[in-house]
Scaffold this motif. Sequence first.
Motif, PDB file in Angstrom:
ATOM      1  N   ARG A 140      76.730 -70.703 -93.689  1.00 59.52           N
ATOM      2  CA  ARG A 140      76.307 -69.305 -93.658  1.00 59.52           C
ATOM      3  C   ARG A 140      77.209 -68.469 -94.563  1.00 59.52           C
ATOM      4  O   ARG A 140      78.250 -68.917 -94.997  1.00 59.52           O
ATOM      5  N   MET A 181      79.091 -66.012 -93.764  1.00 57.67           N
ATOM      6  CA  MET A 181      80.412 -65.831 -93.156  1.00 57.67           C
ATOM      7  C   MET A 181      81.334 -66.993 -93.499  1.00 57.67           C
ATOM      8  O   MET A 181      82.518 -66.812 -93.761  1.00 57.67           O
ATOM      9  N   GLU A 192      83.230 -59.600 -87.357  1.00 55.26           N
ATOM     10  CA  GLU A 192      82.006 -59.062 -87.961  1.00 55.26           C
ATOM     11  C   GLU A 192      80.829 -59.994 -87.692  1.00 55.26           C
ATOM     12  O   GLU A 192      79.734 -59.550 -87.374  1.00 55.26           O
ATOM     13  N   ASP A 193      81.066 -61.301 -87.813  1.00 54.50           N
ATOM     14  CA  ASP A 193      79.998 -62.275 -87.573  1.00 54.50           C
ATOM     15  C   ASP A 193      79.578 -62.253 -86.108  1.00 54.50           C
ATOM     16  O   ASP A 193      78.384 -62.302 -85.806  1.00 54.50           O
ATOM     17  N   ALA A 252      79.786 -59.715 -84.065  1.00 56.80           N
ATOM     18  CA  ALA A 252      79.064 -58.460 -83.840  1.00 56.80           C
ATOM     19  C   ALA A 252      77.649 -58.556 -84.398  1.00 56.80           C
ATOM     20  O   ALA A 252      76.695 -58.085 -83.769  1.00 56.80           O
ATOM     21  N   ARG A 253      77.485 -59.184 -85.552  1.00 59.78           N
ATOM     22  CA  ARG A 253      76.168 -59.362 -86.151  1.00 59.78           C
ATOM     23  C   ARG A 253      75.290 -60.237 -85.250  1.00 59.78           C
ATOM     24  O   ARG A 253      74.133 -59.924 -85.006  1.00 59.78           O
ATOM     25  N   CYS A 254      75.850 -61.318 -84.706  1.00 55.94           N
ATOM     26  CA  CYS A 254      75.105 -62.181 -83.778  1.00 55.94           C
ATOM     27  C   CYS A 254      74.731 -61.403 -82.524  1.00 55.94           C
ATOM     28  O   CYS A 254      73.625 -61.535 -82.008  1.00 55.94           O
ATOM     29  N   HIS A 255      75.643 -60.573 -82.050  1.00 55.70           N
ATOM     30  CA  HIS A 255      75.382 -59.758 -80.859  1.00 55.70           C
ATOM     31  C   HIS A 255      74.241 -58.796 -81.119  1.00 55.70           C
ATOM     32  O   HIS A 255      73.360 -58.604 -80.281  1.00 55.70           O
ATOM     33  N   ASP A 256      74.229 -58.176 -82.307  1.00 55.77           N
ATOM     34  CA  ASP A 256      73.163 -57.232 -82.657  1.00 55.77           C
ATOM     35  C   ASP A 256      71.811 -57.936 -82.768  1.00 55.77           C
ATOM     36  O   ASP A 256      70.792 -57.394 -82.359  1.00 55.77           O
ATOM     37  N   VAL A 257      71.797 -59.148 -83.301  1.00 50.94           N
ATOM     38  CA  VAL A 257      70.552 -59.885 -83.490  1.00 50.94           C
ATOM     39  C   VAL A 257      70.016 -60.368 -82.141  1.00 50.94           C
ATOM     40  O   VAL A 257      68.817 -60.258 -81.849  1.00 50.94           O
TER      41      VAL A 257
END
Length: 139
Positions: free
Chosen positions: A43, A45, A123-124, A126-131
């Motif tokens: 990925r 990240m 950051e990764d 948080a991005r997974c959490h948002d998705v």
Amino acid sequence: MNLTTPALLFPAISLLFLAYTNRFLVLAQLIRQLHDREGGQVRDMVFRQIDNLKKRIALIRWMQGLGVLAFLLCALAMFFLFIKMDLVAEVSFGFSLLLLVLSLVVSLVEIAISTRAIEIELEDLARCHDVLGDGRDNG
């Protein structure tokens, strides 16, 4: 300056080597874990982490190299004091201190980069959490 002055640096440099070696071993373990975790799918990240890890490996190499040279010059300073070459001993000890300081400065830069690695992971996450959403039942 007498023989005990450069001898005082020996334990400090030895502890510094231990710390540098531990940082290197942790970094090697992180690289292996990253490789195992990602398998064939890499990925964005991971690419950012790889760049970060390459920089850190190079800096650790410099930290260790400067530390080794500092240790050698410190030992030479003791030898020169032993054979009564005081001026050469003082110059050698001065360069030893300079290399030790440079090693510590490189270490400081490596620490700054390692904190950036943690920020990339966060950051990764948080991005997974948002998705995926926050996982809580809001109904």
